[in-house]
Design a protein around this motif. Sequence first.
Motif, PDB file in Angstrom:
ATOM      1  N   SER A 767      58.097  62.595  68.368  1.00  0.00           N
ATOM      2  CA  SER A 767      58.010  62.312  66.931  1.00  0.00           C
ATOM      3  C   SER A 767      59.317  61.741  66.415  1.00  0.00           C
ATOM      4  CB  SER A 767      57.638  63.580  66.162  1.00  0.00           C
ATOM      5  OG  SER A 767      58.560  64.628  66.456  1.00  0.00           O
ATOM      6  N   SER A 778      57.796  67.141  67.916  1.00  0.00           N
ATOM      7  CA  SER A 778      56.446  66.937  68.433  1.00  0.00           C
ATOM      8  C   SER A 778      56.493  65.951  69.590  1.00  0.00           C
ATOM      9  CB  SER A 778      55.539  66.405  67.318  1.00  0.00           C
ATOM     10  OG  SER A 778      54.269  66.050  67.826  1.00  0.00           O
ATOM     11  N   THR A 780      53.773  63.842  72.280  1.00  0.00           N
ATOM     12  CA  THR A 780      52.395  63.462  72.611  1.00  0.00           C
ATOM     13  C   THR A 780      52.371  62.959  74.048  1.00  0.00           C
ATOM     14  OG1 THR A 780      51.942  62.875  70.323  1.00  0.00           O
ATOM     15  CG2 THR A 780      50.426  62.046  71.994  1.00  0.00           C
ATOM     16  N   ASN A 827      45.288  62.436  74.819  1.00  0.00           N
ATOM     17  CA  ASN A 827      46.640  62.459  74.289  1.00  0.00           C
ATOM     18  C   ASN A 827      46.889  63.853  73.712  1.00  0.00           C
ATOM     19  OD1 ASN A 827      47.560  59.656  74.687  1.00  0.00           O
ATOM     20  ND2 ASN A 827      45.814  59.184  73.342  1.00  0.00           N
ATOM     21  N   GLN A 829      49.077  66.663  72.050  1.00  0.00           N
ATOM     22  CA  GLN A 829      50.243  66.833  71.193  1.00  0.00           C
ATOM     23  C   GLN A 829      50.711  68.282  71.243  1.00  0.00           C
ATOM     24  OE1 GLN A 829      50.277  66.637  66.638  1.00  0.00           O
ATOM     25  NE2 GLN A 829      51.247  64.680  67.160  1.00  0.00           N
TER      26      GLN A 829
END
Length: 875
Positions: A767, A778, A780, A827, A829
């Motif tokens: 992120s 974060s 992913t 994906n 997260q």
Amino acid sequence: MKKLLFGISIFICTVSSAQNFKYPFQNPNLPVENRIENLLGLLTVDEKIGMMMDNSKAVPRLDIPGYGWWNEALHGVARAGTATVFPQAIGMAATWDVPEHLKTFEMISDEARAKYNKSFDESQKTGRYEGLTFWTPNINIFRDPRWGRGQETYGEDPYLTSVLGVAAVKGLQGNDPKYFKTHACAKHFAVHSGPEWNRHSYNAEVSKRDLYETYLPAFKALVLEGNVREVMCAYNAFDGQPCCANNTLLTEILRGKWNYDGMVVSDCWALADFYQKQYHGTHPDEKTTAADALKHSTDLECGDTYNNLNKSLASGLITEKDLDISMRRILKGWFELGMLDPKSSVHWNSIPYSVVDSEEHKKQALKMAQKSIVLMKNEKKVLPLNKNIKKIAVVGPNADDGLMQLGNYNGTPSSIVTILDGIKTKFPNAEIIYEKGTEVADPSSRASLYQNFLSQKKGEKGMKVAFFNNNEFKGEPANISVNKAGINYNSFGGTQLAPNVGRENTSAIISGVFKSPYTGDVILSPSTSDVYTLFVDGKEIATRKGPDARHPSEFPLKMEKGKEYQIELRHTQKGKYVSITFDIYRKDPVNFTAVREKVKDADVIVFAGGLSPSLEGEEMMVNAEGFKGGDKTSIELPKVQRELLAELHKTGKPVVFVLCTGSSLGLEQDEKNYDALLNAWYGGQAGGTAVADVLAGDYNPSGRLPVTFYKNLEQLDSNLSKTSKHEGFENYDMQGRTYRYMTEKPLYAFGHGLSYSKFIYGNAQLSKNTINTNENLSITVPVTNTSGRDGEEVIQVYVKRNNDPAAPVKNLRAFERLLIKAGETKNIQLTISEDSFKFYDEKADDLVSKSGNYTIFYGGTSDDSGLKSIPIKVN
């Protein structure tokens, strides 16, 4: 009464102070603090002291029943009759599945409440193993594979232990805003992970960095995130003070920094170690011990040293106010569990007994056993086996051993599926050849000699069994019979030992005339849950003096062929439940060649071996080669199994090693002798079905190792810190231990696990590439299942602090287990919390956020070869 608040209708239940409540503390609608103070003012000093031990004394004048605080639920309600038995804790850790772990403990606490409801309804009191206060989970760090109780933990990693531990606590304690379903307990606080043989005298010394970064995080998480209501202090000392009266652990950290307001309970009879010179010997006597433990906020004692608190008061070592501080926390436990409230006011009391051993819970036991299995090796794609396979040889000491699968601190399931049972059921059209081959560690095989018993001279086959409805063998027996099959009695689950025999205060005389079929050693092996004495021809051969006494399991006796011996086992019941077994057998050297010849024509050989909870566990009387007091002195597979594996390899047939264990083993020298390695741990009641499901390919293995498998003991010990005054197992420094501090490549890495599917990791996205110290991050991660088979993958994220040479090599900081269908890309997260960038700081004497350069690793293992990385900067 109806009241409108912020546009929401709420109902407030009011109860008149005169409504059938003799005392205010009995009114469930009053604030808990008011109830505590009222009851505290009504209790005498003697009554308070009587309620400060695990066997809490009743106060009849105030309608307070007797209560047993001691209860266990490590992987199912334990020692309380029939219960669903899930995989041992280390196996549940291998699932890396937090939602299912939470669900499992919700089921365990349902069974716990149901058992309590039934027990209390029947007797209006609860004894040991019947209450609502469970001394679970064990969140000690499994720092060394030699520790026998490591099987009770969630492995070697502080983060994995924290996450699973919090889930266990939430599952046990429930989500009701007023009443807890049960109490959970974080144990053993702290810096406690063996050895077992010296735990009553051992003084653990570690750096502040190891203390805060390794040994305390899980306890902190359970206190601050899980709101755990009990913490158990450990047997050992820490920095010269016993843990149950430790300034640093209890006063400064637990009550101080963490503001813990729940109960502290001592480990059982840990306080007695304070004043016994052969153990800690730090205190002169019982009254000083009791006073010091109380002042350090050990509220409830498992044991009887607190019987001396009156002497402590009389000597001026404590005051009644000191008693009251602990009593407030104890009484709060009574009220928050609803144990002094009308049954109808606690909705948990409506849980029916039918949940115990229910079909839903059995299915969950199987699911957790399946999820726990780790496929560690699969050369030449030996697994899964062809469903049309014609001949399977099943060999090994754990193949048909259901008790092994239950681990320790276990309940009693209504049925157990062994590995052999599971394979027979799964492959009904295959010829199954079974050969035990050897015992787990004994270089001999056993042949039962029970058939050589007569109930008396010239009597019928078997042993005479006489049960009495008292524990002194007085009067006429309540039941007399001759057991022709073997001695194996238990009253778990509320069953009677025999018709007309009570469930409590029994005794038994089991006798017979044994005619020896040969000259040599005959092994007598009694095992009971209580007190026993074994006689041969009127001479006492062995005795067990109490239900908690440790004792050998085998007594060899020289006998002559054709000679008759009068054998008698006298058993006295002390606990609530009864277990009596008696084996008599011959031990002969293993004939490896004969085993090999018997299985050489099989299409595949499944070897079920490893360890057993009869060898590794808590403070055990075991001195087999490679074992000491419940721990291991070696991490190799027992020699007799290594030799048998080598013989099986000589057949040239594929060998699948199903490893049953509670700890990691150094298997480097055995790797050449098997083609596939399946770690089944101690899989619980459905462990055999789960193994067969994986072997057949009906379940795609997806477990991951919660511990490092070192190549051998030398690899571990050669890397340990040399600054500690202790060596090897007794060295508590983390340097060189576990994946976090090990720089060499192990045999199998923490987080390792294979699948019948294939997963490819893409390039992850953060992120942010730069964050502040108080920010979460974060990530992913794209993961693709490139195979033609659906499978579960465990995505793992690790963090490394680059500019700190003393920091761990890497730390697990996030993970998720999820299903990815064939050909699908997901994906995922994940959140890397701000705590991931906290390390020990001397000035703060705590963990603080550290700025600098970090590396984020991600993949399906902790092994560098299976990880990708992204740099990040923390300001």
